[in-house]
Motif scaffolding. Structure first.
Motif, PDB file in Angstrom:
ATOM      1  N   GLY A 138       0.771  -1.242   0.000  1.00  0.00           N
ATOM      2  CA  GLY A 138       0.000   0.000   0.000  1.00  0.00           C
ATOM      3  C   GLY A 138       0.799   1.286   0.000  1.00  0.00           C
ATOM      4  N   TRP A 139       2.032   1.255  -0.495  1.00  0.00           N
ATOM      5  CA  TRP A 139       2.841   2.473  -0.489  1.00  0.00           C
ATOM      6  C   TRP A 139       2.384   3.468  -1.559  1.00  0.00           C
ATOM      7  N   TYR A 140       1.831   2.976  -2.662  1.00  0.00           N
ATOM      8  CA  TYR A 140       1.299   3.893  -3.673  1.00  0.00           C
ATOM      9  C   TYR A 140       0.050   4.613  -3.162  1.00  0.00           C
ATOM     10  N   THR A 141      -0.790   3.896  -2.500  1.00  0.00           N
ATOM     11  CA  THR A 141      -2.065   4.462  -2.042  1.00  0.00           C
ATOM     12  C   THR A 141      -1.953   5.208  -0.715  1.00  0.00           C
ATOM     13  N   GLY A 142      -0.831   5.045  -0.017  1.00  0.00           N
ATOM     14  CA  GLY A 142      -0.627   5.735   1.257  1.00  0.00           C
ATOM     15  C   GLY A 142      -1.147   4.984   2.450  1.00  0.00           C
ATOM     16  N   ILE A 143      -1.641   3.770   2.250  1.00  0.00           N
ATOM     17  CA  ILE A 143      -2.184   2.985   3.361  1.00  0.00           C
ATOM     18  C   ILE A 143      -1.104   2.676   4.395  1.00  0.00           C
ATOM     19  N   ASN A 144       0.116   2.452   3.918  1.00  0.00           N
ATOM     20  CA  ASN A 144       1.199   2.037   4.812  1.00  0.00           C
ATOM     21  C   ASN A 144       2.114   3.187   5.204  1.00  0.00           C
ATOM     22  N   SER A 145       1.746   4.430   4.855  1.00  0.00           N
ATOM     23  CA  SER A 145       2.616   5.567   5.151  1.00  0.00           C
ATOM     24  C   SER A 145       2.551   5.936   6.627  1.00  0.00           C
ATOM     25  N   ASN A 146       3.681   6.385   7.136  1.00  0.00           N
ATOM     26  CA  ASN A 146       3.739   6.888   8.507  1.00  0.00           C
ATOM     27  C   ASN A 146       3.051   8.248   8.542  1.00  0.00           C
ATOM     28  N   SER A 147       1.956   8.349   9.279  1.00  0.00           N
ATOM     29  CA  SER A 147       1.166   9.582   9.265  1.00  0.00           C
ATOM     30  C   SER A 147       1.953  10.797   9.754  1.00  0.00           C
ATOM     31  N   ALA A 148       2.986  10.566  10.574  1.00  0.00           N
ATOM     32  CA  ALA A 148       3.764  11.682  11.100  1.00  0.00           C
ATOM     33  C   ALA A 148       4.572  12.367  10.011  1.00  0.00           C
ATOM     34  N   HIS A 149       4.907  11.619   8.971  1.00  0.00           N
ATOM     35  CA  HIS A 149       5.718  12.176   7.886  1.00  0.00           C
ATOM     36  C   HIS A 149       5.055  11.967   6.531  1.00  0.00           C
ATOM     37  N   GLN A 150       3.756  11.794   6.490  1.00  0.00           N
ATOM     38  CA  GLN A 150       3.089  11.514   5.233  1.00  0.00           C
ATOM     39  C   GLN A 150       3.132  12.733   4.313  1.00  0.00           C
ATOM     40  N   LEU A 151       3.499  12.490   3.075  1.00  0.00           N
ATOM     41  CA  LEU A 151       3.615  13.560   2.094  1.00  0.00           C
ATOM     42  C   LEU A 151       2.254  13.923   1.532  1.00  0.00           C
ATOM     43  N   PRO A 152       2.116  15.157   1.028  1.00  0.00           N
ATOM     44  CA  PRO A 152       0.896  15.498   0.284  1.00  0.00           C
ATOM     45  C   PRO A 152       0.797  14.613  -0.956  1.00  0.00           C
ATOM     46  N   SER A 153      -0.394  14.433  -1.463  1.00  0.00           N
ATOM     47  CA  SER A 153      -0.590  13.612  -2.655  1.00  0.00           C
ATOM     48  C   SER A 153       0.173  14.199  -3.843  1.00  0.00           C
TER      49      SER A 153
END
Length: 348
Positions: free
Chosen positions: A331-346
């Motif tokens: 889920g790295w493309y969709t952002g499911i597995n991204s760390n919310s503390a450092h999540q990038l804008p779309s």
């Protein structure tokens, strides 16, 4: 083409993952009209490292000459294939081992019969101002020569063909997040294709950071802004990447990776060299100009490192496929597995 085979005429310059580069210095003092370079601009000698299954210089040159150069519309740096001998390779191998940069030492492939002479676009006497390995950009400048130089890897300018339709991130940003480096990312490579002046200004500020001095920061910033807004070079890279119609995961295990995939991978790893000078000594036909005060700056863009990739290597193929499958399945493309503390804008 005739070049000097005297190792005294060559000094270590730099290296990458597959090549070591030497610069012509004419230390032997021999007659330059017969034994040294016929074209003084082609003063870098690029030699292959000894790496298993790496395409030879001759194979690489054939790929560059026949597959790459016709697609780059004059934006490829000048280069020529030259014959070399084993004695020169052995002597230069010792010099490569004495380098002080961060690359681990690799032996030169002394079974090679050729090297590639390249144009040196970097003006002399430049000071390194900013090297950001996370943004893949290095900036240099010279107060004396009123010149600057930027080395830049644009990376993937298209989305992966196997990315989900609801993807939040491009391939480059997804990989950075997967590797836990999202806090080091300040821009998306897809922004290099934008033509909105305000968006490009923000992009340039993020690329350059705040490490340049107060004189050179606005000058280099204006020139880089000009390149993104007006140069076709990023569109050329993108068009080469778009030629490939299959992702690595779309090839069956028994199917050979084709030339289009090889071109794609080369274009995703190429380097853009941006030369900023106050005189147009290179006389390039596609030079951009910008005036700041009483000074006119000439901006030249050239591409390098569009080398033939080792697409026949099972190890490389497995590595590329493994990365893509992980990006999709975790889920790295969709952002499911991204760390919310450092999540990038779309990215989209």
């Amino acid at each position: 083409m005739t070049i000097s085979l005297d190792p005294r005429d060559w000094k270590y310059f730099s290296q990458g993952a597959a090549n070591v580069i030497f610069q012509f210095s004419n230390n032997s003092g021999l007659n330059t009209s017969t034994t040294n370079l016929e074209d003084p601009q082609l003063c870098l000698l690029r030699l292959r490292k000894k790496i298993k299954d790496l395409p030879t210089t001759v194979d690489n040159w054939s790929f560059i000459e026949n597959s790459v150069i016709p697609l780059t519309n004059g934006y490829m740096a000048s280069m020529k294939l030259v014959k070399i001998d084993t004695e020169l390779l052995l002597a230069l191998n010792d010099k490569a081992g004495q380098s002080s940069d961060n690359f681990p030492f690799f032996e030169l492939n002394i079974s090679e019969s050729h090297g590639i002479l390249m144009q040196n676009l970097r003006p002399p006497h430049l000071m390194a101002a900013n090297k950001n390995k996370y943004l893949h950009i290095s900036t240099f400048f010279s107060d004396f020569l009123r010149s600057a130089f930027i080395e830049f890897k644009p990376k993937w300018l298209v989305q992966s063909l196997s990315a989900p339709s609801n993807s939040r991130y491009c391939r480059t940003c997804a990989v950075k997040q997967m590797r836990g480096k999202s806090h080091q990312i300040t821009y998306c490579p897809l922004q290099l294709l934008k033509k909105n002046a305000q968006d490009v200004k923000k992009l340039v500020d993020r690329l350059l950071g705040d490490t340049l001095d107060e004189i050179w920061h606005p000058i280099i910033g204006l020139c880089l802004h000009k390149v993104v807004m007006e140069s076709p070079v990023f569109s050329i890279i993108k068009s080469i990447q778009e030629m490939c119609q299959k992702s690595i995961v779309d090839y069956s295990d028994t199917e050979d990776l084709d030339n289009e995939f090889g071109l794609f991978m080369s274009a995703c790893d190429c380097t853009l060299l941006i030369n900023i000078m106050t005189n147009n000594i290179q006389a390039e036909r596609d030079v951009l100009t910008i005036k700041e005060g009483e000074t006119t700056y000439f901006i030249s863009c050239k591409l390098v490192d569009l080398d033939k990739k080792n697409i026949i290597s099972p190890i490389k193929r497995k590595h590329w496929k493994s990365i893509e499958e992980k990006l999709i399945n975790e889920g790295w493309y969709t952002g499911i597995n991204s760390n919310s503390a450092h999540q990038l804008p779309s990215c989209f």
